[in-house]
Design a protein around this motif. Sequence first.
Motif, PDB file in Angstrom:
ATOM      1  N   LYS A  86     -75.562  -8.974 119.781  1.00 59.53           N
ATOM      2  CA  LYS A  86     -75.977  -9.158 121.124  1.00 59.53           C
ATOM      3  C   LYS A  86     -77.447  -8.278 121.352  1.00 59.53           C
ATOM      4  O   LYS A  86     -77.405  -7.217 121.113  1.00 59.53           O
ATOM      5  N   TYR A  95     -77.127 -13.994 122.449  1.00 55.84           N
ATOM      6  CA  TYR A  95     -75.901 -13.950 121.455  1.00 55.84           C
ATOM      7  C   TYR A  95     -76.293 -14.864 120.315  1.00 55.84           C
ATOM      8  O   TYR A  95     -76.645 -15.797 120.373  1.00 55.84           O
ATOM      9  N   CYS A  96     -75.881 -13.995 119.102  1.00 59.27           N
ATOM     10  CA  CYS A  96     -75.992 -14.639 117.921  1.00 59.27           C
ATOM     11  C   CYS A  96     -75.220 -13.991 116.782  1.00 59.27           C
ATOM     12  O   CYS A  96     -74.549 -13.006 117.080  1.00 59.27           O
ATOM     13  N   TYR A  97     -75.501 -14.487 115.744  1.00 59.76           N
ATOM     14  CA  TYR A  97     -74.678 -13.818 114.266  1.00 59.76           C
ATOM     15  C   TYR A  97     -75.896 -13.374 113.383  1.00 59.76           C
ATOM     16  O   TYR A  97     -76.728 -14.102 113.568  1.00 59.76           O
ATOM     17  N   ASP A 130     -83.704 -19.141 121.849  1.00 61.85           N
ATOM     18  CA  ASP A 130     -83.506 -17.761 121.862  1.00 61.85           C
ATOM     19  C   ASP A 130     -84.538 -16.944 120.652  1.00 61.85           C
ATOM     20  O   ASP A 130     -85.174 -15.962 121.012  1.00 61.85           O
ATOM     21  N   ASN A 136     -75.998  -4.803 120.594  1.00 63.13           N
ATOM     22  CA  ASN A 136     -74.233  -4.547 120.404  1.00 63.13           C
ATOM     23  C   ASN A 136     -74.177  -5.350 118.934  1.00 63.13           C
ATOM     24  O   ASN A 136     -74.632  -6.291 118.994  1.00 63.13           O
ATOM     25  N   GLN A 181     -72.691  -6.616 130.158  1.00 68.37           N
ATOM     26  CA  GLN A 181     -72.393  -7.217 128.958  1.00 68.37           C
ATOM     27  C   GLN A 181     -72.619  -6.481 127.780  1.00 68.37           C
ATOM     28  O   GLN A 181     -72.122  -6.544 126.684  1.00 68.37           O
ATOM     29  N   ASP A 182     -73.489  -5.267 127.907  1.00 63.98           N
ATOM     30  CA  ASP A 182     -73.409  -4.231 127.082  1.00 63.98           C
ATOM     31  C   ASP A 182     -72.333  -3.463 126.740  1.00 63.98           C
ATOM     32  O   ASP A 182     -71.815  -2.736 127.672  1.00 63.98           O
ATOM     33  N   PHE A 207     -74.913 -15.623 128.700  1.00 61.58           N
ATOM     34  CA  PHE A 207     -76.161 -15.449 127.779  1.00 61.58           C
ATOM     35  C   PHE A 207     -76.744 -17.166 127.654  1.00 61.58           C
ATOM     36  O   PHE A 207     -78.071 -17.034 127.660  1.00 61.58           O
ATOM     37  N   ARG A 210     -71.430  -9.939 114.604  1.00 59.63           N
ATOM     38  CA  ARG A 210     -71.546 -10.754 115.990  1.00 59.63           C
ATOM     39  C   ARG A 210     -72.687  -9.721 116.692  1.00 59.63           C
ATOM     40  O   ARG A 210     -72.485  -8.565 116.749  1.00 59.63           O
ATOM     41  N   ILE A 248     -70.836 -19.455 122.759  1.00 58.82           N
ATOM     42  CA  ILE A 248     -71.861 -18.659 123.550  1.00 58.82           C
ATOM     43  C   ILE A 248     -71.418 -18.162 124.785  1.00 58.82           C
ATOM     44  O   ILE A 248     -70.994 -19.149 125.499  1.00 58.82           O
TER      45      ILE A 248
END
Length: 191
Positions: free
Chosen positions: A124, A135-137, A165, A16, A90-91, A40, A122, A36
Amino acid sequence: MTQDEYFSVHAGLTINVEPLADNAICPDEQAFSLEIPPLFRVASECCELEENTERLLKKFGSDDSKALIAYLGAQNTKINLLLSFVLSQQDDPNLRFTTRTFGASRLSYLSAQALSVGQQVRLKLFLNNPPAAIYCYAEVMACQPTEDADRYEIELRYSRLLESDRDLLIRAALHVQQKLLRERAQQRTDS
């Protein structure tokens, strides 16, 4: 090791991508850690526990422990299936893409929408093996039109990512690489 030292594999992961405003900045480590989503964080911790447990179980060698190991493996599979289902909730279909390449430092994907180089997103990532979600940037490193000109290949570099991660991404990339090597070996054997 710098981010650019990690290898990438050609494989499709569900991701995502939520583009942020052009002037948006990546949160600092503390703000990121607080941001976060709990699910996740749980997924990441479950993967770490599974890896540690696998190491411990490899120390067992007697015939008596084989039944216990099989039972624990079955329980782990059930938990992973449940975790995968919960994570799939969460998708967001409106933000869904599939990677062309991914690794522990960057990924690429195709999109109908161009993004600006330097723009933050952002992100996923939904991993199949190990079953997890990240979950990250990330920052847009490149955005090039494809040959069919109606889509863009976008390359992202992670700008805020937990080290645990990153380890999951390394394991996922290695899993894909091992699978490809096994397939090539099988093809050579068959021909």
